[in-house]
Enzyme design. Sequence first.
Site, PDB file in Angstrom:
ATOM      1  N   GLY A  74       0.782  -1.243   0.000  1.00  0.00           N
ATOM      2  CA  GLY A  74       0.000   0.000   0.000  1.00  0.00           C
ATOM      3  C   GLY A  74       0.807   1.284   0.000  1.00  0.00           C
ATOM      4  O   GLY A  74       0.305   2.327   0.421  1.00  0.00           O
ATOM      5  N   ILE A 109      -7.442 -10.117 -11.356  1.00  0.00           N
ATOM      6  CA  ILE A 109      -7.879  -9.664 -12.684  1.00  0.00           C
ATOM      7  C   ILE A 109      -9.302  -9.130 -12.526  1.00  0.00           C
ATOM      8  O   ILE A 109     -10.159  -9.788 -11.938  1.00  0.00           O
ATOM      9  CB  ILE A 109      -7.880 -10.848 -13.685  1.00  0.00           C
ATOM     10  N   HIS A 133       1.657   0.536 -13.295  1.00  0.00           N
ATOM     11  CA  HIS A 133       2.487  -0.623 -13.625  1.00  0.00           C
ATOM     12  C   HIS A 133       3.961  -0.203 -13.616  1.00  0.00           C
ATOM     13  O   HIS A 133       4.318   0.842 -14.176  1.00  0.00           O
ATOM     14  CB  HIS A 133       2.090  -1.163 -15.006  1.00  0.00           C
ATOM     15  N   ASP A 187      -2.619  -5.081 -18.560  1.00  0.00           N
ATOM     16  CA  ASP A 187      -1.626  -4.013 -18.740  1.00  0.00           C
ATOM     17  C   ASP A 187      -1.607  -3.439 -20.163  1.00  0.00           C
ATOM     18  O   ASP A 187      -0.552  -3.047 -20.679  1.00  0.00           O
ATOM     19  CB  ASP A 187      -0.207  -4.509 -18.373  1.00  0.00           C
TER      20      ASP A 187
HETATM   21  C1  GRF Z   1       3.825  -1.246  -7.432  1.00  0.00           C
HETATM   22  O1  GRF Z   1       5.135  -1.422  -7.907  1.00  0.00           O
HETATM   23  C2  GRF Z   1       2.857  -1.149  -8.597  1.00  0.00           C
HETATM   24  O2  GRF Z   1       3.389  -0.557  -9.730  1.00  0.00           O
HETATM   25  C3  GRF Z   1       2.547  -2.602  -8.864  1.00  0.00           C
HETATM   26  O3  GRF Z   1       2.507  -3.206  -7.589  1.00  0.00           O
HETATM   27  C4  GRF Z   1       3.319  -2.461  -6.686  1.00  0.00           C
HETATM   28  C5  GRF Z   1       2.451  -2.086  -5.527  1.00  0.00           C
HETATM   29  O4  GRF Z   1       3.162  -1.496  -4.487  1.00  0.00           O
HETATM   30  N1  GRF Z   1       1.341  -2.735  -9.640  1.00  0.00           N
HETATM   31  P1  GRF Z   1       2.402  -0.812  -3.261  1.00  0.00           P
HETATM   32  O5  GRF Z   1       1.455  -1.862  -2.669  1.00  0.00           O
HETATM   33  O6  GRF Z   1       1.663   0.377  -3.765  1.00  0.00           O
HETATM   34  O7  GRF Z   1       3.487  -0.449  -2.297  1.00  0.00           O
END
Ligand code: GRF
Length: 195
Positions: free
Chosen positions: A21, A98, A115, A151
């Site tokens: 998070g 998904i 992403h 994606d």
């Molecule tokens: C991030 O690197 C995001 O791009 C990917 O999952 C990760 C989540 O990190 N989809 P966080 O839970 O926001 O710290």
Amino acid sequence: MVNLNGKLNKINIAVFISGRGSNLKSIIKHSLKKTSIYNVKLVLSDKRKAKGLGIAKKKDIKSYVTNFTNSRKLSNRVLLKLKKNNIKLICLAGFMKIIPEYFIRAYDGKIINIHPSLLPKYKGLNTHKRVMLNKEKFTGCTVHYVSKQLDSGEIILQKKIIIRKDDTPKSIEKKVLKLEHKLYPISIKKVLANL
Ligand code: GRF
């Protein structure tokens, strides 16, 4: 829009998480700024133990744990909850499920994701490792609309960094995550301005 007290009526958004998070934290931080046009009204997690739920709790933000993609009935329950909370935009931030096609249709053009790569390159998991193996010169992160293909939805914004000789997948992950924390709040603002 300004209300009768001269205050900005903020737009309600929901953030879907599965783990740490850190993006949620940065989105909340930006939402609390006086000039912010959005408010994190709801945090949804498919994991009861997601660390991000603690971040929501600390900020007194309603959270909801559900395994919703497993059944249409659960998905409909989520849709109802989003409607009740007047949610205008869903931000996926490390959400590992998904999103079903009919759910995407129900929130058409109002679900976005972050992403950790320069899409369309490196869709899916383990992006930093693959980027390093391919000896890329640059990497970065992308905020995009969610479509039925993983994606692959329209790109909203991207940020790029140079990969240095001594970088490792871990160091790249750290640098890109820092970038994500800047890019996501700006992207949300951009999307909401066009709603
Ligand atoms: C991030 O690197 C995001 O791009 C990917 O999952 C990760 C989540 O990190 N989809 P966080 O839970 O926001 O710290």
